[in-house]
Scaffold this motif. Structure first.
Motif, PDB file in Angstrom:
ATOM      1  N   LEU A   1       1.964  11.351   0.428  1.00 40.33           N
ATOM      2  CA  LEU A   1       3.058  10.964   1.252  1.00 40.33           C
ATOM      3  C   LEU A   1       2.858   9.490   1.613  1.00 40.33           C
ATOM      4  O   LEU A   1       3.815   8.858   1.652  1.00 40.33           O
ATOM      5  CB  LEU A   1       2.987  11.761   2.573  1.00 40.33           C
ATOM      6  CG  LEU A   1       4.205  11.646   3.713  1.00 40.33           C
ATOM      7  CD1 LEU A   1       5.563  11.614   3.180  1.00 40.33           C
ATOM      8  CD2 LEU A   1       3.952  12.523   5.100  1.00 40.33           C
ATOM      9  N   PRO A   2       1.658   8.957   1.855  1.00 41.09           N
ATOM     10  CA  PRO A   2       1.625   7.329   2.058  1.00 41.09           C
ATOM     11  C   PRO A   2       1.888   6.792   0.683  1.00 41.09           C
ATOM     12  O   PRO A   2       2.585   5.783   1.055  1.00 41.09           O
ATOM     13  CB  PRO A   2      -0.040   7.519   2.244  1.00 41.09           C
ATOM     14  CG  PRO A   2      -0.577   8.692   2.935  1.00 41.09           C
ATOM     15  CD  PRO A   2       0.521   9.767   2.094  1.00 41.09           C
ATOM     16  N   TYR A   3       1.853   7.334  -0.401  1.00 44.50           N
ATOM     17  CA  TYR A   3       2.104   6.632  -1.545  1.00 44.50           C
ATOM     18  C   TYR A   3       3.648   6.623  -1.640  1.00 44.50           C
ATOM     19  O   TYR A   3       4.386   5.705  -1.892  1.00 44.50           O
ATOM     20  CB  TYR A   3       1.507   7.549  -2.896  1.00 44.50           C
ATOM     21  CG  TYR A   3       2.501   7.255  -4.053  1.00 44.50           C
ATOM     22  CD1 TYR A   3       2.195   6.164  -4.969  1.00 44.50           C
ATOM     23  CD2 TYR A   3       3.265   8.013  -4.546  1.00 44.50           C
ATOM     24  CE1 TYR A   3       2.803   5.641  -5.927  1.00 44.50           C
ATOM     25  CE2 TYR A   3       3.824   7.931  -5.625  1.00 44.50           C
ATOM     26  CZ  TYR A   3       3.812   6.858  -6.440  1.00 44.50           C
ATOM     27  OH  TYR A   3       4.610   6.588  -7.512  1.00 44.50           O
ATOM     28  N   LEU A   4       4.342   7.758  -1.333  1.00 44.11           N
ATOM     29  CA  LEU A   4       5.829   7.878  -1.577  1.00 44.11           C
ATOM     30  C   LEU A   4       6.401   6.701  -0.395  1.00 44.11           C
ATOM     31  O   LEU A   4       7.356   6.086  -0.553  1.00 44.11           O
ATOM     32  CB  LEU A   4       6.343   9.138  -1.277  1.00 44.11           C
ATOM     33  CG  LEU A   4       5.940  10.139  -2.346  1.00 44.11           C
ATOM     34  CD1 LEU A   4       6.573  11.426  -1.853  1.00 44.11           C
ATOM     35  CD2 LEU A   4       6.793   9.566  -3.527  1.00 44.11           C
ATOM     36  N   ILE A   5       5.794   6.540   0.535  1.00 47.99           N
ATOM     37  CA  ILE A   5       6.343   5.675   1.630  1.00 47.99           C
ATOM     38  C   ILE A   5       6.128   4.334   1.260  1.00 47.99           C
ATOM     39  O   ILE A   5       6.988   3.534   1.329  1.00 47.99           O
ATOM     40  CB  ILE A   5       5.461   5.708   3.033  1.00 47.99           C
ATOM     41  CG1 ILE A   5       5.856   7.262   3.593  1.00 47.99           C
ATOM     42  CG2 ILE A   5       5.810   4.786   3.913  1.00 47.99           C
ATOM     43  CD1 ILE A   5       4.902   7.541   4.863  1.00 47.99           C
ATOM     44  N   GLY A   6       5.014   4.035   0.926  1.00 48.14           N
ATOM     45  CA  GLY A   6       4.631   2.614   0.123  1.00 48.14           C
ATOM     46  C   GLY A   6       5.558   2.273  -1.067  1.00 48.14           C
ATOM     47  O   GLY A   6       6.064   1.093  -0.819  1.00 48.14           O
ATOM     48  N   LYS A   7       5.732   3.239  -2.035  1.00 43.80           N
ATOM     49  CA  LYS A   7       6.475   3.119  -3.080  1.00 43.80           C
ATOM     50  C   LYS A   7       8.207   2.742  -2.817  1.00 43.80           C
ATOM     51  O   LYS A   7       8.589   1.840  -3.072  1.00 43.80           O
ATOM     52  CB  LYS A   7       6.630   4.158  -4.213  1.00 43.80           C
ATOM     53  CG  LYS A   7       7.034   3.847  -5.486  1.00 43.80           C
ATOM     54  CD  LYS A   7       6.009   2.905  -6.183  1.00 43.80           C
ATOM     55  CE  LYS A   7       6.337   3.078  -7.426  1.00 43.80           C
ATOM     56  NZ  LYS A   7       5.532   2.046  -8.373  1.00 43.80           N
ATOM     57  N   THR A   8       8.640   3.492  -1.527  1.00 43.25           N
ATOM     58  CA  THR A   8       9.955   3.282  -1.239  1.00 43.25           C
ATOM     59  C   THR A   8      10.135   2.091  -0.540  1.00 43.25           C
ATOM     60  O   THR A   8      11.083   1.696  -0.684  1.00 43.25           O
ATOM     61  CB  THR A   8      10.329   4.620  -0.182  1.00 43.25           C
ATOM     62  OG1 THR A   8       9.989   5.885  -0.773  1.00 43.25           O
ATOM     63  CG2 THR A   8      11.654   4.565   0.311  1.00 43.25           C
ATOM     64  N   LYS A   9       9.070   1.781   0.315  1.00 42.29           N
ATOM     65  CA  LYS A   9       8.955   0.379   1.165  1.00 42.29           C
ATOM     66  C   LYS A   9       9.033  -0.589   0.161  1.00 42.29           C
ATOM     67  O   LYS A   9      10.131  -1.679   0.236  1.00 42.29           O
ATOM     68  CB  LYS A   9       7.900   0.199   1.980  1.00 42.29           C
ATOM     69  CG  LYS A   9       7.893  -0.958   2.889  1.00 42.29           C
ATOM     70  CD  LYS A   9       6.594  -1.074   3.343  1.00 42.29           C
ATOM     71  CE  LYS A   9       6.028  -0.175   4.243  1.00 42.29           C
ATOM     72  NZ  LYS A   9       4.930  -0.217   4.718  1.00 42.29           N
ATOM     73  N   ASN A  10       8.511  -0.703  -1.072  1.00 40.40           N
ATOM     74  CA  ASN A  10       8.330  -1.925  -1.967  1.00 40.40           C
ATOM     75  C   ASN A  10       9.954  -1.940  -2.668  1.00 40.40           C
ATOM     76  O   ASN A  10      10.135  -2.866  -3.071  1.00 40.40           O
ATOM     77  CB  ASN A  10       7.459  -1.563  -2.797  1.00 40.40           C
ATOM     78  CG  ASN A  10       6.241  -2.096  -2.607  1.00 40.40           C
ATOM     79  OD1 ASN A  10       5.979  -2.609  -1.509  1.00 40.40           O
ATOM     80  ND2 ASN A  10       4.998  -1.722  -3.275  1.00 40.40           N
ATOM     81  N   LEU A  11      10.538  -0.637  -2.929  1.00 36.67           N
ATOM     82  CA  LEU A  11      12.030  -0.808  -3.504  1.00 36.67           C
ATOM     83  C   LEU A  11      12.833  -1.234  -2.638  1.00 36.67           C
ATOM     84  O   LEU A  11      13.828  -2.076  -3.008  1.00 36.67           O
ATOM     85  CB  LEU A  11      11.966   0.701  -3.777  1.00 36.67           C
ATOM     86  CG  LEU A  11      11.417   1.380  -5.118  1.00 36.67           C
ATOM     87  CD1 LEU A  11      11.855   2.709  -5.353  1.00 36.67           C
ATOM     88  CD2 LEU A  11      11.687   0.548  -6.495  1.00 36.67           C
ATOM     89  N   LEU A  12      12.629  -0.953  -1.417  1.00 32.02           N
ATOM     90  CA  LEU A  12      13.877  -1.396  -0.349  1.00 32.02           C
ATOM     91  C   LEU A  12      13.498  -3.006  -0.114  1.00 32.02           C
ATOM     92  O   LEU A  12      14.589  -3.502   0.105  1.00 32.02           O
ATOM     93  CB  LEU A  12      13.978  -0.573   0.998  1.00 32.02           C
ATOM     94  CG  LEU A  12      13.832   0.877   0.802  1.00 32.02           C
ATOM     95  CD1 LEU A  12      13.967   1.547   2.100  1.00 32.02           C
ATOM     96  CD2 LEU A  12      15.548   1.004   0.485  1.00 32.02           C
ATOM     97  N   THR A  13      12.320  -3.321  -0.268  1.00 29.00           N
ATOM     98  CA  THR A  13      11.983  -4.780   0.200  1.00 29.00           C
ATOM     99  C   THR A  13      12.001  -5.389  -0.982  1.00 29.00           C
ATOM    100  O   THR A  13      11.973  -6.741  -0.909  1.00 29.00           O
ATOM    101  CB  THR A  13      10.873  -4.875   1.110  1.00 29.00           C
ATOM    102  OG1 THR A  13       9.719  -4.474   0.290  1.00 29.00           O
ATOM    103  CG2 THR A  13      11.191  -4.036   2.337  1.00 29.00           C
ATOM    104  N   LYS A  14      12.076  -4.981  -2.064  1.00 30.02           N
ATOM    105  CA  LYS A  14      11.933  -5.790  -3.482  1.00 30.02           C
ATOM    106  C   LYS A  14      10.706  -6.216  -3.613  1.00 30.02           C
ATOM    107  O   LYS A  14      10.539  -7.450  -3.951  1.00 30.02           O
ATOM    108  CB  LYS A  14      13.231  -6.490  -3.647  1.00 30.02           C
ATOM    109  CG  LYS A  14      14.624  -6.020  -3.738  1.00 30.02           C
ATOM    110  CD  LYS A  14      15.606  -6.839  -3.963  1.00 30.02           C
ATOM    111  CE  LYS A  14      16.851  -6.287  -4.031  1.00 30.02           C
ATOM    112  NZ  LYS A  14      18.034  -6.981  -4.340  1.00 30.02           N
TER     113      LYS A  14
END
Length: 263
Positions: A161-174
């Motif tokens: 779950l922390p990994y998915l949150i971090g990965k999603t945040k990176n995609l959204l903020t580029k």
């Protein structure tokens, strides 16, 4: 007072062993003692499990867990919550904490003050590579990548779950930082100029062995809060945050080189 027993067994196995021994003794008490309520029996079992955990010299925070485990379970069952909520709670804990029972590394999040201190400490102009071992939700990496454009930031996280949150945040903020889901012990640390970790006391000795075997002379290891047993850091940065963190810094040396003061 009994002499504490030292053991190399997994804390999770020791906790289970303590509970089973306490349960066995409680069952024997039921046979020979006056009738007790279910909650009273659970409380007796919890006290015995906590004492056994203390006798086995488990970490101090295990004692209240062992004490409260069965009494809280009995009290919770008395409210007749639907079983599905227990399943949801268990799955959530697994997703957030992963194999903490095995790694003994909970989810710690680096504070904003730590991020600021690292931003000041990291090289100002020279290009460098940085990895966060157990990067959680990637907040530290994301913040550093915005202020230190001369750095290549990487993270490894085992909990899903922390990994998915971090990965999603990176995609959204580029964000330019790279976060992977995986085992930090399988990472080759020779690829990085600076290695950062915020783990727990349990793996630090083994991590130092990995660092000494893989990191290049001149590279830097930074540990948030937890020191390497028996190895004095080259420098420290005290952080004025809610947990009173300290960054412990080691420069990896060879027998023949003399390292400068700037990372």
């Amino acid at each position: 007072m009994p002499t504490a027993i030292k053991t190399n067994c997994s804390p999770a196995l020791l906790a289970l062993f303590s509970q089973l021994i306490a349960l066995t003794v409680t069952v024997l008490l039921v046979i020979v003692s006056p009738p007790l309520t279910i909650f009273e029996l659970a409380l007796v079992q919890g006290i015995l499990a906590a004492f056994i955990s203390y006798f086995l010299k488990m970490a101090a925070w295990w004692i209240p867990i062992q004490l409260c485990f069965l009494p809280v379970m009995v009290a919770t069952l008395a409210f007749e919550f639907p079983p599905v909520w227990f399943g949801i709670g268990f799955i959530t804990l697994v997703l957030v904490y992963g194999k903490t029972y095995q790694t003994q590394v909970p989810l710690y999040l680096s504070s904003y003050a730590v991020t600021q201190a690292l931003s000041t400490y990291l090289p100002q102009k020279k290009d460098f590579s940085f990895i966060d071992l157990g990067c959680g939700c990637g907040g530290l990496l994301s913040a550093l990548s915005k202020t230190k454009t001369n750095g290549a930031f990487h993270g490894i996280e085992a909990a899903l779950l922390p990994y998915l949150i971090g990965k999603t945040k990176n995609l959204l903020t580029k964000s330019s930082c790279n976060i992977q889901c995986g085992d930090l012990w399988k990472q080759n640390l020779s690829h990085y100029d600076i290695v950062y970790a915020y783990l727990s006391p349990a793996p630090m000795k083994m991590l130092w062995e990995k660092i000494c075997g893989e990191m290049r002379p001149g590279s830097i290891f930074i540990s948030n809060t937890f020191m390497i047993p028996g190895v004095a850091p080259d420098s420290c940065i005290e952080i004025n945050d809610f947990s009173g963190s300290t960054l412990y810094i080691w420069r990896i040396k060879s027998d023949n080189d003399a390292l400068g003061s700037e990372p």
